[in-house]
Design a protein around this motif. Structure first.
Motif, short mmCIF file in Angstrom:
data_model
loop_
_atom_site.label_atom_id
_atom_site.label_comp_id
_atom_site.label_asym_id
_atom_site.label_seq_id
_atom_site.Cartn_x
_atom_site.Cartn_y
_atom_site.Cartn_z
N ASN A 196 0.86 -1.18 0.00
CA ASN A 196 0.00 0.00 0.00
C ASN A 196 0.89 1.23 0.00
O ASN A 196 1.36 1.67 1.04
N TYR A 197 1.17 1.75 -1.17
CA TYR A 197 2.03 2.91 -1.30
C TYR A 197 1.22 4.17 -1.03
O TYR A 197 0.05 4.26 -1.37
N GLU A 241 3.78 13.10 -0.05
CA GLU A 241 5.21 13.38 -0.10
C GLU A 241 5.82 13.17 1.28
O GLU A 241 5.24 13.53 2.29
N ILE A 242 7.00 12.57 1.32
CA ILE A 242 7.66 12.35 2.60
C ILE A 242 8.67 13.47 2.86
O ILE A 242 9.12 14.15 1.93
#
Length: 50
Positions: free
Chosen positions: A15-16, A20-21
């Motif tokens: 589950n992507y 944004e990280i």
């Protein structure tokens, strides 16, 4: 079920996240990693999606 059958029916799903990280966390982590062997050179590249 035997292991051979399990290998062929096993499925992987991830589950992507589309969010944004915080790349600062990644950079801080990479700066703080301690080398196990100073004689081995390495490099890393962080690829950005664009």
């Amino acid at each position: 079920m035997n292991l051979e059958k399990q290998i062929y029916i096993r499925k992987s799903c991830r589950n992507y996240s589309d969010e944004e990280i915080d790349m600062d966390l990644i950079h801080d982590f990479m700066r703080s990693v301690k080398l196990l062997n100073e004689g081995i050179s390495y490099r890393y590249d962080i690829l950005e999606m664009g």
